[in-house]
Scaffold this motif. Structure first.
Motif, PDB file in Angstrom:
ATOM      1  N   PHE A 306     -12.761  51.779 -30.083  1.00 14.94           N
ATOM      2  CA  PHE A 306     -11.320  51.548 -30.065  1.00 14.94           C
ATOM      3  C   PHE A 306     -10.965  50.197 -30.682  1.00 14.94           C
ATOM      4  CE2 PHE A 306     -12.389  54.453 -26.629  1.00 14.94           C
ATOM      5  CZ  PHE A 306     -11.567  55.527 -26.943  1.00 14.94           C
ATOM      6  N   MET A 307     -11.886  49.233 -30.569  1.00 11.54           N
ATOM      7  CA  MET A 307     -11.681  47.976 -31.288  1.00 11.54           C
ATOM      8  C   MET A 307     -11.738  48.221 -32.790  1.00 11.54           C
ATOM      9  SD  MET A 307     -13.605  44.991 -29.056  1.00 11.54           S
ATOM     10  CE  MET A 307     -15.172  45.815 -28.800  1.00 11.54           C
ATOM     11  N   GLY A 308     -12.611  49.144 -33.215  1.00 16.14           N
ATOM     12  CA  GLY A 308     -12.665  49.508 -34.627  1.00 16.14           C
ATOM     13  C   GLY A 308     -11.366  50.138 -35.094  1.00 16.14           C
ATOM     14  N   VAL A 309     -10.778  50.986 -34.257  1.00 18.75           N
ATOM     15  CA  VAL A 309      -9.492  51.603 -34.587  1.00 18.75           C
ATOM     16  C   VAL A 309      -8.414  50.535 -34.732  1.00 18.75           C
ATOM     17  CG1 VAL A 309      -7.658  53.107 -33.715  1.00 18.75           C
ATOM     18  CG2 VAL A 309     -10.057  53.812 -33.512  1.00 18.75           C
ATOM     19  N   PHE A 310      -8.382  49.597 -33.787  1.00 20.31           N
ATOM     20  CA  PHE A 310      -7.402  48.510 -33.842  1.00 20.31           C
ATOM     21  C   PHE A 310      -7.584  47.685 -35.121  1.00 20.31           C
ATOM     22  CE2 PHE A 310      -6.531  43.982 -33.037  1.00 20.31           C
ATOM     23  CZ  PHE A 310      -5.163  44.042 -32.825  1.00 20.31           C
ATOM     24  N   TRP A 346      -8.940  60.801 -34.319  1.00 17.98           N
ATOM     25  CA  TRP A 346      -9.215  62.230 -34.437  1.00 17.98           C
ATOM     26  C   TRP A 346     -10.726  62.470 -34.541  1.00 17.98           C
ATOM     27  CZ3 TRP A 346      -7.002  66.993 -34.250  1.00 17.98           C
ATOM     28  CH2 TRP A 346      -7.637  68.045 -34.922  1.00 17.98           C
ATOM     29  N   GLN A 347     -11.386  61.679 -35.370  1.00 17.29           N
ATOM     30  CA  GLN A 347     -12.829  61.813 -35.518  1.00 17.29           C
ATOM     31  C   GLN A 347     -13.551  61.513 -34.197  1.00 17.29           C
ATOM     32  OE1 GLN A 347     -14.033  59.314 -38.778  1.00 17.29           O
ATOM     33  NE2 GLN A 347     -13.259  60.700 -40.342  1.00 17.29           N
ATOM     34  N   LEU A 348     -13.126  60.439 -33.529  1.00 24.27           N
ATOM     35  CA  LEU A 348     -13.747  60.076 -32.249  1.00 24.27           C
ATOM     36  C   LEU A 348     -13.513  61.160 -31.199  1.00 24.27           C
ATOM     37  CD1 LEU A 348     -12.778  56.282 -32.071  1.00 24.27           C
ATOM     38  CD2 LEU A 348     -15.068  57.225 -32.485  1.00 24.27           C
ATOM     39  N   GLY A 349     -12.280  61.693 -31.174  1.00 23.85           N
ATOM     40  CA  GLY A 349     -11.948  62.716 -30.192  1.00 23.85           C
ATOM     41  C   GLY A 349     -12.741  63.992 -30.405  1.00 23.85           C
ATOM     42  N   TRP A 353     -15.579  65.673 -27.997  1.00 25.91           N
ATOM     43  CA  TRP A 353     -15.324  67.000 -27.453  1.00 25.91           C
ATOM     44  C   TRP A 353     -16.371  68.017 -27.907  1.00 25.91           C
ATOM     45  CZ3 TRP A 353     -12.528  71.279 -30.135  1.00 25.91           C
ATOM     46  CH2 TRP A 353     -12.324  72.375 -29.282  1.00 25.91           C
ATOM     47  N   MET A 354     -16.775  67.931 -29.190  1.00 25.92           N
ATOM     48  CA  MET A 354     -17.636  68.956 -29.766  1.00 25.92           C
ATOM     49  C   MET A 354     -19.108  68.542 -29.825  1.00 25.92           C
ATOM     50  SD  MET A 354     -15.309  69.975 -33.088  1.00 25.92           S
ATOM     51  CE  MET A 354     -16.395  71.304 -33.557  1.00 25.92           C
ATOM     52  N   SER A 355     -19.382  67.275 -29.731  1.00 25.11           N
ATOM     53  CA  SER A 355     -20.691  66.660 -29.991  1.00 25.11           C
ATOM     54  C   SER A 355     -20.756  66.283 -31.471  1.00 25.11           C
ATOM     55  CB  SER A 355     -21.881  67.561 -29.633  1.00 25.11           C
ATOM     56  OG  SER A 355     -22.127  68.511 -30.651  1.00 25.11           O
ATOM     57  N   ARG A 356     -21.531  65.269 -31.764  1.00 19.92           N
ATOM     58  CA  ARG A 356     -21.609  64.733 -33.127  1.00 19.92           C
ATOM     59  C   ARG A 356     -22.124  65.792 -34.116  1.00 19.92           C
ATOM     60  NH1 ARG A 356     -21.562  59.577 -34.864  1.00 19.92           N
ATOM     61  NH2 ARG A 356     -21.710  58.851 -32.702  1.00 19.92           N
ATOM     62  N   LYS A 357     -23.123  66.552 -33.702  1.00 14.18           N
ATOM     63  CA  LYS A 357     -23.717  67.544 -34.601  1.00 14.18           C
ATOM     64  C   LYS A 357     -22.707  68.620 -34.983  1.00 14.18           C
ATOM     65  CE  LYS A 357     -27.623  70.728 -35.036  1.00 14.18           C
ATOM     66  NZ  LYS A 357     -28.853  71.284 -34.383  1.00 14.18           N
ATOM     67  N   ARG A 358     -21.980  69.147 -33.980  1.00 18.31           N
ATOM     68  CA  ARG A 358     -21.003  70.204 -34.262  1.00 18.31           C
ATOM     69  C   ARG A 358     -19.844  69.672 -35.083  1.00 18.31           C
ATOM     70  NH1 ARG A 358     -19.304  72.895 -28.813  1.00 18.31           N
ATOM     71  NH2 ARG A 358     -18.109  74.202 -30.275  1.00 18.31           N
ATOM     72  N   TYR A 359     -19.471  68.407 -34.843  1.00 23.73           N
ATOM     73  CA  TYR A 359     -18.392  67.834 -35.651  1.00 23.73           C
ATOM     74  C   TYR A 359     -18.811  67.707 -37.115  1.00 23.73           C
ATOM     75  CZ  TYR A 359     -15.285  64.512 -37.850  1.00 23.73           C
ATOM     76  OH  TYR A 359     -14.438  63.919 -38.737  1.00 23.73           O
TER      77      TYR A 359
END
Length: 478
Positions: A306-310, A346-349, A353-359
């Motif tokens: 979230f610091m990266g987002v900011f 969106w990417q983080l969410g 939610w899906m796991s990194r592999k599925r995303y």
């Protein structure tokens, strides 16, 4: 002298020819300096208009000398002072008008000089071994006519590597041919494609302001949404093609500034492909130090994303504000930073939610990429309303249709952009699939000669028939 005009091309090619009379770095530096001074003289004939610019350059060089002598305390007050002088000379509207200089003076290219001066100061402070940059080298770097007006933003080490090398870059017939081809391509983009897109944009704006039926206004607004990003790309990237080629003919390698930006499937990817030297500069000198400082202050693994987002928001907000001095560009900065931040969230969410592999699997899906590409295009188009228009134009344009009409229009534009860009990517892939032993037929030497010849002939015929000057380079204003 209009940039990207025949006169500018003749000027640049003459400077390149003179530069190659000798391989001596002293000779090449003299030619570049004289060409840069002459270029300034052609842009403004009254020497007095350069006094504020000269003062800004002297302030920057004075700071550089102090840092070279170990006066690191200069950064505490010197960097803010240089930023303030820049904002003051550019007449940002949040400052009181009474403090501005009330006589005409030259500011073209000041935004790019500002980046070069800051980069020199920051790196002079960070360098473990102090180095001396002479005043002549400083002027060559900051006033280089190929990068003065609209970039690209080149780092000093890269510039010095080529300009001051005892053995200059090779310049054989093949390299010369490639640069001449690139000049033709850039000239075509600016003087044909950008001009035609600008004519469509002007016609659409005129229709939006007239009491026409809603169907005609919807069509005009639809054209406005789709055409301005293409105009800006042709206008700016065409100019960059020209100056990169001219610099290479002078044995200087300028960094690339565009990498097929409309192929991007996200806002994050887009800003890694559009005006890349600006994105890389501000990532290096704003995003990375800000993120590092926050991580040191708040050492929490949970908070780091979230610091990266900011930091993304702050970084790209500053990019928006850098583009202009009025309140419209503040909104442009908010939208640009907001788009990047939402994209990252969106990417983080989805990853959570899906796991990194599925995303990653989803992100590689061709349909997901196509819709992301279209969405990025129309988001960029939406932000650009605060880039090219005044508040009055924005009010007139958005007030000409209902909210429902605009929502339907943006949805339709998204679908059309998705389909057209996907078709373009597919067509490009098919054309590049035809290969010989030397590589794709489309990029072969003979194909490129035919391609460049056709573009050059078309540019000449269209400019002659229309007898209309191409629109000015948009990024001259920054």
């Amino acid at each position: 002298m209009d940039t990207a005009s025949f006169q500018f091309l003749l000027f640049g090619l003459t400077a390149a020819a003179l530069s190659n009379f000798s391989r001596s770095r002293v000779w090449r530096s003299i030619v570049l300096l004289l060409a840069s001074v002459a270029f300034l003289g052609l842009l403004a004939q009254d020497p007095t208009v350069f006094f504020p610019l000269a003062g800004f350059l002297l302030l920057g060089y004075g700071g550089l000398i102090l840092l070279e002598r170990g006066r690191t305390g200069f950064l505490v007050w010197g960097i803010p002072a240089i930023i303030f002088v820049y904002v003051w000379l550019k007449k940002y509207t949040f400052l009181p008008e009474e403090i501005f200089l009330h006589f005409p003076y030259f500011t073209l290219g000041l935004s790019y000089i500002f980046f070069r001066v800051l980069q020199l100061l920051i790196e002079a402070n960070d360098a473990q071994e102090k180095r001396h940059i002479g005043f002549g080298a400083y002027l060559l770097y900051t006033l280089n006519f190929t990068t003065l007006i609209s970039g690209p933003i080149e780092r000093y080490d890269e510039f010095a590597r080529d300009q001051f090398s005892a053995e200059p870059l090779p310049l054989g017939p093949r390299v010369v041919g490639l640069q001449l081809e690139r000049i033709v391509r850039g000239f075509f983009k600016v003087n044909v494609l950008a001009m035609l897109f600008d004519m469509v944009r002007a016609d659409a704006l005129a229709q939006m302001a007239q009491p026409l039926p809603t169907s005609l206004k919807l069509y005009a607004a639809f054209k406005l949404i789709l055409v301005y990003p293409l105009f800006l790309y042709g206008n700016f990237s065409g100019y960059i093609d020209i100056v990169i080629a001219l610099a290479r003919l002078m044995r200087i390698r300028l960094p690339e500034n565009f990498d097929r930006p409309f192929s991007s499937s996200s806002v994050l990817e887009f800003w890694g492909r559009w005006h890349m030297t600006l994105s890389n500069w501000i990532k290096t000198y704003v995003y990375n130090p800000l993120l590092l400082a926050l991580m040191r202050r708040f050492p929490s693994v949970t908070l780091q994303p979230f610091m990266g987002v900011f930091c993304f928001f702050v970084t790209f907000f500053l990019i928006g504000v850098w583009h202009g001095r009025t309140s419209e560009f503040i909104v442009f900065g908010v939208l640009t930073g907001g788009g990047i931040s939402i994209n990252k969230l969106w990417q983080l969410g989805l990853t959570g939610w899906m796991s990194r592999k599925r995303y990653k699997t989803l992100a590689a899906n061709s349909i997901y990429i196509a819709f992301g590409r279209g969405l990025n295009f129309i988001w960029f188009s939406f932000t650009l309303f605060w880039f090219w228009a005044s508040w009055k134009q924005i009010g007139t344009t958005f007030g000409s249709l209902s909210v429902g009409g605009w929502l339907g229009l943006w949805l339709a534009a998204w679908l059309v952009a998705t389909a057209v860009l996907a078709l373009w990517e597919r067509l490009r892939a098919v054309l590049l699939s035809f290969k010989t032993a030397d590589g794709p037929v489309l990029t072969s030497r003979y194909a490129r000669v035919v391609y460049a010849s056709a573009l050059g002939a078309t540019a000449f015929v269209i400019t002659a028939l229309l007898n209309q000057p191409a629109p000015g380079i948009v990024y001259r204003a920054f």
